[in-house]
Design a protein around this motif. Structure first.
Motif, PDB file in Angstrom:
ATOM      1  N   LYS A  84       0.835  -1.211   0.000  1.00  0.00           N
ATOM      2  CA  LYS A  84       0.000   0.000   0.000  1.00  0.00           C
ATOM      3  C   LYS A  84       0.865   1.254   0.000  1.00  0.00           C
ATOM      4  CE  LYS A  84      -3.548  -2.245   2.749  1.00  0.00           C
ATOM      5  NZ  LYS A  84      -4.191  -2.244   4.064  1.00  0.00           N
ATOM      6  N   ASP A  85       1.908   1.231   0.830  1.00  0.00           N
ATOM      7  CA  ASP A  85       2.793   2.399   0.922  1.00  0.00           C
ATOM      8  C   ASP A  85       3.537   2.644  -0.387  1.00  0.00           C
ATOM      9  OD1 ASP A  85       1.993   2.737   3.550  1.00  0.00           O
ATOM     10  OD2 ASP A  85       3.801   1.804   4.395  1.00  0.00           O
ATOM     11  N   VAL A  86       3.981   1.574  -1.024  1.00  0.00           N
ATOM     12  CA  VAL A  86       4.693   1.714  -2.293  1.00  0.00           C
ATOM     13  C   VAL A  86       3.746   2.276  -3.357  1.00  0.00           C
ATOM     14  CG1 VAL A  86       5.799   0.450  -4.191  1.00  0.00           C
ATOM     15  CG2 VAL A  86       6.429  -0.038  -1.825  1.00  0.00           C
ATOM     16  N   GLU A  87       2.517   1.761  -3.414  1.00  0.00           N
ATOM     17  CA  GLU A  87       1.571   2.265  -4.410  1.00  0.00           C
ATOM     18  C   GLU A  87       1.257   3.739  -4.166  1.00  0.00           C
ATOM     19  OE1 GLU A  87      -2.833   1.262  -6.099  1.00  0.00           O
ATOM     20  OE2 GLU A  87      -1.358  -0.355  -5.945  1.00  0.00           O
TER      21      GLU A  87
ATOM     22  N   ALA B  90       3.215   5.948  -2.697  1.00  0.00           N
ATOM     23  CA  ALA B  90       4.416   6.712  -3.064  1.00  0.00           C
ATOM     24  C   ALA B  90       4.527   6.840  -4.582  1.00  0.00           C
ATOM     25  CB  ALA B  90       5.661   6.031  -2.494  1.00  0.00           C
ATOM     26  N   LEU B  91       4.179   5.785  -5.299  1.00  0.00           N
ATOM     27  CA  LEU B  91       4.206   5.838  -6.759  1.00  0.00           C
ATOM     28  C   LEU B  91       3.178   6.826  -7.289  1.00  0.00           C
ATOM     29  CD1 LEU B  91       5.308   4.796  -9.444  1.00  0.00           C
ATOM     30  CD2 LEU B  91       3.700   2.873  -9.260  1.00  0.00           C
ATOM     31  N   LEU B  92       1.973   6.795  -6.728  1.00  0.00           N
ATOM     32  CA  LEU B  92       0.941   7.754  -7.134  1.00  0.00           C
ATOM     33  C   LEU B  92       1.387   9.189  -6.871  1.00  0.00           C
ATOM     34  CD1 LEU B  92      -2.245   5.919  -5.858  1.00  0.00           C
ATOM     35  CD2 LEU B  92      -1.676   6.404  -8.247  1.00  0.00           C
ATOM     36  N   ASP B  93       1.968   9.417  -5.700  1.00  0.00           N
ATOM     37  CA  ASP B  93       2.470  10.762  -5.364  1.00  0.00           C
ATOM     38  C   ASP B  93       3.545  11.203  -6.347  1.00  0.00           C
ATOM     39  OD1 ASP B  93       0.776  10.892  -3.152  1.00  0.00           O
ATOM     40  OD2 ASP B  93       2.343  10.316  -1.723  1.00  0.00           O
ATOM     41  N   ALA B  94       4.473  10.294  -6.679  1.00  0.00           N
ATOM     42  CA  ALA B  94       5.555  10.625  -7.603  1.00  0.00           C
ATOM     43  C   ALA B  94       5.005  10.953  -8.987  1.00  0.00           C
ATOM     44  CB  ALA B  94       6.551   9.471  -7.689  1.00  0.00           C
ATOM     45  N   ILE B  95       4.055  10.161  -9.458  1.00  0.00           N
ATOM     46  CA  ILE B  95       3.459  10.414 -10.778  1.00  0.00           C
ATOM     47  C   ILE B  95       2.744  11.758 -10.779  1.00  0.00           C
ATOM     48  CG2 ILE B  95       1.673   9.655 -12.401  1.00  0.00           C
ATOM     49  CD1 ILE B  95       2.394   6.739 -11.527  1.00  0.00           C
ATOM     50  N   ALA B  96       1.963  12.026  -9.740  1.00  0.00           N
ATOM     51  CA  ALA B  96       1.212  13.287  -9.668  1.00  0.00           C
ATOM     52  C   ALA B  96       2.151  14.490  -9.667  1.00  0.00           C
ATOM     53  CB  ALA B  96       0.313  13.298  -8.435  1.00  0.00           C
TER      54      ALA B  96
ATOM     55  N   TYR C  45      -3.430   7.096 -14.590  1.00  0.00           N
ATOM     56  CA  TYR C  45      -2.166   6.697 -15.222  1.00  0.00           C
ATOM     57  C   TYR C  45      -1.770   5.304 -14.745  1.00  0.00           C
ATOM     58  CZ  TYR C  45       2.667   7.345 -16.902  1.00  0.00           C
ATOM     59  OH  TYR C  45       3.866   7.231 -17.566  1.00  0.00           O
ATOM     60  N   LEU C  46      -1.862   5.075 -13.425  1.00  0.00           N
ATOM     61  CA  LEU C  46      -1.501   3.783 -12.863  1.00  0.00           C
ATOM     62  C   LEU C  46      -2.474   2.700 -13.334  1.00  0.00           C
ATOM     63  CD1 LEU C  46       0.541   2.343 -11.115  1.00  0.00           C
ATOM     64  CD2 LEU C  46      -0.889   2.850  -9.132  1.00  0.00           C
ATOM     65  N   ALA C  47      -3.745   3.023 -13.434  1.00  0.00           N
ATOM     66  CA  ALA C  47      -4.734   2.061 -13.936  1.00  0.00           C
ATOM     67  C   ALA C  47      -4.389   1.644 -15.367  1.00  0.00           C
ATOM     68  CB  ALA C  47      -6.135   2.657 -13.865  1.00  0.00           C
TER      69      ALA C  47
ATOM     70  N   TYR D 205       2.497  -2.586 -14.503  1.00  0.00           N
ATOM     71  CA  TYR D 205       2.551  -2.475 -13.040  1.00  0.00           C
ATOM     72  C   TYR D 205       2.132  -3.831 -12.488  1.00  0.00           C
ATOM     73  CZ  TYR D 205       1.523  -0.984  -8.259  1.00  0.00           C
ATOM     74  OH  TYR D 205       1.503  -0.862  -6.891  1.00  0.00           O
ATOM     75  N   ARG D 206       3.056  -4.534 -11.891  1.00  0.00           N
ATOM     76  CA  ARG D 206       2.789  -5.890 -11.416  1.00  0.00           C
ATOM     77  C   ARG D 206       3.140  -5.997  -9.935  1.00  0.00           C
ATOM     78  NH1 ARG D 206       1.046  -9.138 -15.814  1.00  0.00           N
ATOM     79  NH2 ARG D 206       0.775 -10.539 -14.055  1.00  0.00           N
ATOM     80  N   ARG D 207       2.339  -6.784  -9.235  1.00  0.00           N
ATOM     81  CA  ARG D 207       2.570  -6.962  -7.800  1.00  0.00           C
ATOM     82  C   ARG D 207       2.618  -8.448  -7.458  1.00  0.00           C
ATOM     83  NH1 ARG D 207      -0.908  -3.154  -4.193  1.00  0.00           N
ATOM     84  NH2 ARG D 207      -2.168  -5.021  -4.063  1.00  0.00           N
TER      85      ARG D 207
END
Length: 71
Positions: A32-35, A37-43, A56-58, A66-68
Motif C-alpha cells: 500500500k505504501d509503495v503504491e 508513493a508511486l501515485l504521489d511521484a506520478i502526480a 495513469y496507474l490504472a 505495473y505488477r505486484r
C-alpha cells in the motif's frame, strides 16, 4: 533541484518511456505504501492530481506494466 524531486522526475521519465514497475513483498503495509508513493511521484512529476495519477496507474495495470507479487 532536491534529490527526492529529481528521483520523482527520473522515475516518471522511465514510466513515460514504457518502463515496467514491479512490487514484491508484504501485502499489509509495504504494498500500500509503495503504491501511494508511486501515485504521489506520478502526480508531482506530471504536475497533475492524484486522480490523474490513479488513471495513469490504472492504464499501466491494464498494459501489465505495473505488477505486484505480494503476500
Amino acid at each position: 533541484m532536491q534529490d527526492a524531486a529529481r528521483e520523482r522526475f527520473e522515475l516518471y521519465a522511465w514510466l513515460e518511456r514504457g518502463a515496467y514497475f514491479y512490487v514484491c513483498g508484504d501485502a499489509i503495509r509495504m504494498a500500500k505504501d509503495v503504491e501511494q508513493a508511486l501515485l504521489d511521484a506520478i502526480a508531482k512529476a506530471s504536475n497533475g492530481s492524484l486522480d490523474r495519477a490513479a488513471e495513469y496507474l490504472a492504464a499501466m495495470k491494464q498494459q501489465k506494466r505495473y505488477r505486484r507479487d505480494i503476500y
